[in-house]
Design a protein around this motif. Structure first.
Motif, PDB file in Angstrom:
ATOM      1  N   GLU A   4       2.523 -19.807  12.992  1.00  0.00           N
ATOM      2  CA  GLU A   4       2.366 -21.207  13.391  1.00  0.00           C
ATOM      3  C   GLU A   4       3.395 -21.549  14.444  1.00  0.00           C
ATOM      4  O   GLU A   4       4.588 -21.348  14.247  1.00  0.00           O
ATOM      5  CB  GLU A   4       2.502 -22.129  12.182  1.00  0.00           C
ATOM      6  CG  GLU A   4       1.957 -23.497  12.515  1.00  0.00           C
ATOM      7  CD  GLU A   4       2.139 -24.488  11.379  1.00  0.00           C
ATOM      8  OE1 GLU A   4       2.262 -25.686  11.677  1.00  0.00           O
ATOM      9  OE2 GLU A   4       2.161 -24.051  10.217  1.00  0.00           O
ATOM     10  N   THR A   5       2.937 -22.009  15.593  1.00  0.00           N
ATOM     11  CA  THR A   5       3.851 -22.289  16.698  1.00  0.00           C
ATOM     12  C   THR A   5       4.503 -23.655  16.506  1.00  0.00           C
ATOM     13  O   THR A   5       3.819 -24.673  16.423  1.00  0.00           O
ATOM     14  CB  THR A   5       3.081 -22.248  18.033  1.00  0.00           C
ATOM     15  OG1 THR A   5       2.466 -20.960  18.159  1.00  0.00           O
ATOM     16  CG2 THR A   5       4.014 -22.474  19.203  1.00  0.00           C
ATOM     17  N   LEU A   6       5.854 -23.659  16.427  1.00  0.00           N
ATOM     18  CA  LEU A   6       6.594 -24.916  16.239  1.00  0.00           C
ATOM     19  C   LEU A   6       6.707 -25.660  17.557  1.00  0.00           C
ATOM     20  O   LEU A   6       6.903 -25.046  18.606  1.00  0.00           O
ATOM     21  CB  LEU A   6       8.032 -24.623  15.772  1.00  0.00           C
ATOM     22  CG  LEU A   6       8.245 -23.846  14.490  1.00  0.00           C
ATOM     23  CD1 LEU A   6       9.725 -23.467  14.376  1.00  0.00           C
ATOM     24  CD2 LEU A   6       7.821 -24.729  13.321  1.00  0.00           C
ATOM     25  N   ALA A  29       8.572 -20.825  24.231  1.00  0.00           N
ATOM     26  CA  ALA A  29       8.244 -21.339  25.566  1.00  0.00           C
ATOM     27  C   ALA A  29       9.238 -22.443  25.920  1.00  0.00           C
ATOM     28  O   ALA A  29       9.562 -23.290  25.085  1.00  0.00           O
ATOM     29  CB  ALA A  29       6.820 -21.862  25.613  1.00  0.00           C
ATOM     30  N   MET A  30       9.746 -22.379  27.148  1.00  0.00           N
ATOM     31  CA  MET A  30      10.737 -23.379  27.581  1.00  0.00           C
ATOM     32  C   MET A  30      10.308 -23.999  28.916  1.00  0.00           C
ATOM     33  O   MET A  30       9.725 -23.327  29.772  1.00  0.00           O
ATOM     34  CB  MET A  30      12.116 -22.730  27.756  1.00  0.00           C
ATOM     35  CG  MET A  30      12.172 -21.717  28.888  1.00  0.00           C
ATOM     36  SD  MET A  30      13.873 -21.162  29.229  1.00  0.00           S
ATOM     37  CE  MET A  30      13.554 -20.019  30.603  1.00  0.00           C
ATOM     38  N   PRO A  31      10.593 -25.293  29.081  1.00  0.00           N
ATOM     39  CA  PRO A  31      10.261 -25.914  30.355  1.00  0.00           C
ATOM     40  C   PRO A  31      11.261 -25.478  31.419  1.00  0.00           C
ATOM     41  O   PRO A  31      12.446 -25.299  31.127  1.00  0.00           O
ATOM     42  CB  PRO A  31      10.419 -27.412  30.066  1.00  0.00           C
ATOM     43  CG  PRO A  31      11.417 -27.476  28.954  1.00  0.00           C
ATOM     44  CD  PRO A  31      11.222 -26.225  28.135  1.00  0.00           C
ATOM     45  N   LEU A 162      -1.425 -20.377  24.068  1.00  0.00           N
ATOM     46  CA  LEU A 162      -0.654 -19.387  23.298  1.00  0.00           C
ATOM     47  C   LEU A 162      -0.360 -19.790  21.855  1.00  0.00           C
ATOM     48  O   LEU A 162       0.375 -19.092  21.155  1.00  0.00           O
ATOM     49  CB  LEU A 162       0.675 -19.080  24.012  1.00  0.00           C
ATOM     50  CG  LEU A 162       0.552 -18.416  25.390  1.00  0.00           C
ATOM     51  CD1 LEU A 162       1.934 -18.255  26.033  1.00  0.00           C
ATOM     52  CD2 LEU A 162      -0.134 -17.061  25.295  1.00  0.00           C
ATOM     53  N   SER A 163      -0.934 -20.924  21.401  1.00  0.00           N
ATOM     54  CA  SER A 163      -0.683 -21.361  20.033  1.00  0.00           C
ATOM     55  C   SER A 163      -1.042 -20.252  19.048  1.00  0.00           C
ATOM     56  O   SER A 163      -2.082 -19.615  19.181  1.00  0.00           O
ATOM     57  CB  SER A 163      -1.505 -22.617  19.740  1.00  0.00           C
ATOM     58  OG  SER A 163      -1.207 -23.066  18.442  1.00  0.00           O
ATOM     59  N   GLY A 164      -0.144 -19.999  18.093  1.00  0.00           N
ATOM     60  CA  GLY A 164      -0.386 -18.949  17.105  1.00  0.00           C
ATOM     61  C   GLY A 164       0.133 -17.588  17.532  1.00  0.00           C
ATOM     62  O   GLY A 164       0.234 -16.674  16.726  1.00  0.00           O
ATOM     63  N   LYS A 165       0.480 -17.463  18.823  1.00  0.00           N
ATOM     64  CA  LYS A 165       0.976 -16.170  19.321  1.00  0.00           C
ATOM     65  C   LYS A 165       2.467 -16.171  19.600  1.00  0.00           C
ATOM     66  O   LYS A 165       3.046 -15.126  19.886  1.00  0.00           O
ATOM     67  CB  LYS A 165       0.240 -15.808  20.621  1.00  0.00           C
ATOM     68  CG  LYS A 165      -1.229 -15.544  20.422  1.00  0.00           C
ATOM     69  CD  LYS A 165      -1.847 -14.992  21.673  1.00  0.00           C
ATOM     70  CE  LYS A 165      -3.254 -14.503  21.375  1.00  0.00           C
ATOM     71  NZ  LYS A 165      -4.006 -14.246  22.588  1.00  0.00           N
ATOM     72  N   ILE A 166       3.090 -17.353  19.589  1.00  0.00           N
ATOM     73  CA  ILE A 166       4.527 -17.438  19.884  1.00  0.00           C
ATOM     74  C   ILE A 166       5.197 -18.327  18.845  1.00  0.00           C
ATOM     75  O   ILE A 166       4.530 -19.125  18.177  1.00  0.00           O
ATOM     76  CB  ILE A 166       4.783 -17.988  21.307  1.00  0.00           C
ATOM     77  CG1 ILE A 166       4.268 -19.422  21.461  1.00  0.00           C
ATOM     78  CG2 ILE A 166       4.093 -17.083  22.343  1.00  0.00           C
ATOM     79  CD1 ILE A 166       4.561 -20.043  22.819  1.00  0.00           C
TER      80      ILE A 166
END
Ligand code: TXA
Ligand code: MG
Length: 320
Positions: A4-6, A29-31, A162-166
């Motif tokens: 689960e991607t936070l 993931a970062m902005p 990419l939800s669920g992959k990171i």
């Protein structure tokens, strides 16, 4: 990997959690001021391998290493006088320099895919800088999208792809520049990818026209792959008028009646910052209306217009 991607807030707690995840070899993931990056520990083979896996990225495409300072750059790469002058002028900012890799860099070889050079960037975005500080090491980060798709300029775009992959996304709001960094190699200088710093600005400092580097038939940059940034719909360029079955994406005041407009005022900086979000929005409109094609109005080939046209040509390229 399914997880689960936070969604993390850009505050002390969020930075600490994101840094902890990076230290554990997870992806966050970062902005940045250009687009969202998919960050992993650049010294950790497993983390870097996960970046390639999450994106479905070809293994021959090396990654950009994000660092907080010139001192940190010098631990990883050889910085010539010419590089130092460019760095002083444009870092932190939307510029990536390709520099000779030091033998004792400590980077995973997967980052450079075995090249003897390394692409380095000092981002200006406060959230990226806060994460670099909290993590305290080099961060490998390609754009946080499935390979070949449109780069993300919001946290939601990242989740869409990419939800669920990171492990997590740090939410820093929309990216200001909106197109990826300009990539410059030195000794001799060459433009490997037009981007957020206009080539004209680099030429002014280098004192000479900047040749285009790289070879699209032997890409070492996905930015150099012909088809990239592909929406679901087809893309037509230089469209001064839409056809009946098209979504028309305008630029400037002459596009009255356009479905979307990258910049009604004809401002290239504004157009760049809107580009990827409007590609997505146009694609969603096309799906809703059963339109087959996104038609883009002409964009001048100067300043940030070069980066915009480069991305649009790849979005329009035949897909395999
Ligand atoms: O704005 C940006 O540059 C974003 C943010 C997240 O920093 N990153 C980005 O990464 O666009 P990516 O992976 O989508 O594109 C990085 C480009 C690739 O085209 C890659 O091939 C090229 O940098 N690259 C990396 N190392 C290189 C090297 N040693 N020589 C030439 N090109 C290199
Ligand atoms: Mg990319």
């Amino acid at each position: 990997m399914s997880t689960e991607t936070l969604l993390l807030a850009p505050d002390t707690t969020g930075f600490a959690r994101a840094a902890e995840l990076l230290r554990a070899g997870a992806l966050v993931a970062m902005p940045t001021e250009t687009v969202y990056g998919l960050a992993g520990d650049a010294r950790n083979d497993r983390a870097v391998a996960e970046i390639f896996a999450a994106k479905g990225r070809p293994r021959f495409n090396p990654l950009i290493v994000h660092l907080p300072s010139l001192e940190a750059v010098e631990e990883i790469a050889v910085v010539s006088d010419a590089a130092r002058e460019i760095a002083a002028r444009f870092w932190p900012g939307p510029l990536t320099l390709v520099l000779p890799l030091r033998a004792d860099s400590g980077l995973s070889e997967l980052v450079t895919t075995g090249h003897d050079t390394v692409a380095i960037r000092l981002p200006a975005h406060p959230v990226a800088r806060a994460l670099l500080k909290a993590f305290g090491g080099p961060i490998a980060a390609p754009s946080a999208n499935p390979s070949g798709k449109i780069s993300p300029t919001t946290a939601q775009h990242v989740l869409d792809g990419l939800s669920g992959k990171i492990a997590a996304v740090l939410d820093g709001g929309p990216c200001e520049v909106g197109v990826e960094s300009t990539i410059l190699s030195l000794d001799p200088p060459a433009l490997l990818r037009p981007g957020g710093i206009a080539a004209e600005e680099l030429e002014a400092v280098l004192g000479a026209p900047l040749p285009i580097g790289g070879d699209a038939s032997k890409p070492n940059a996905p930015g150099q792959l012909k088809s990239h940034y592909a929406p679901g719909a087809a893309v037509r360029l230089e469209a001064v008028q839409p056809r009946p079955d098209e979504i028309w994406i305008g630029f400037g005041a002459d596009c009255a009646g356009a479905d979307l407009n990258l910049s009604p005022a004809g401002d290239l900086t504004e157009a760049a910052s809107n580009l990827f979000a409007m590609l997505r929005e146009g694609d969603a409109m096309a799906r809703r209306r059963g339109a087959a094609t996104l038609a883009f109005a002409p964009i001048p080939e100067t300043g940030l217009g070069r980066a915009i046209n480069d991305r649009l040509r790849r979005a329009a390229a035949p897909r395999d």
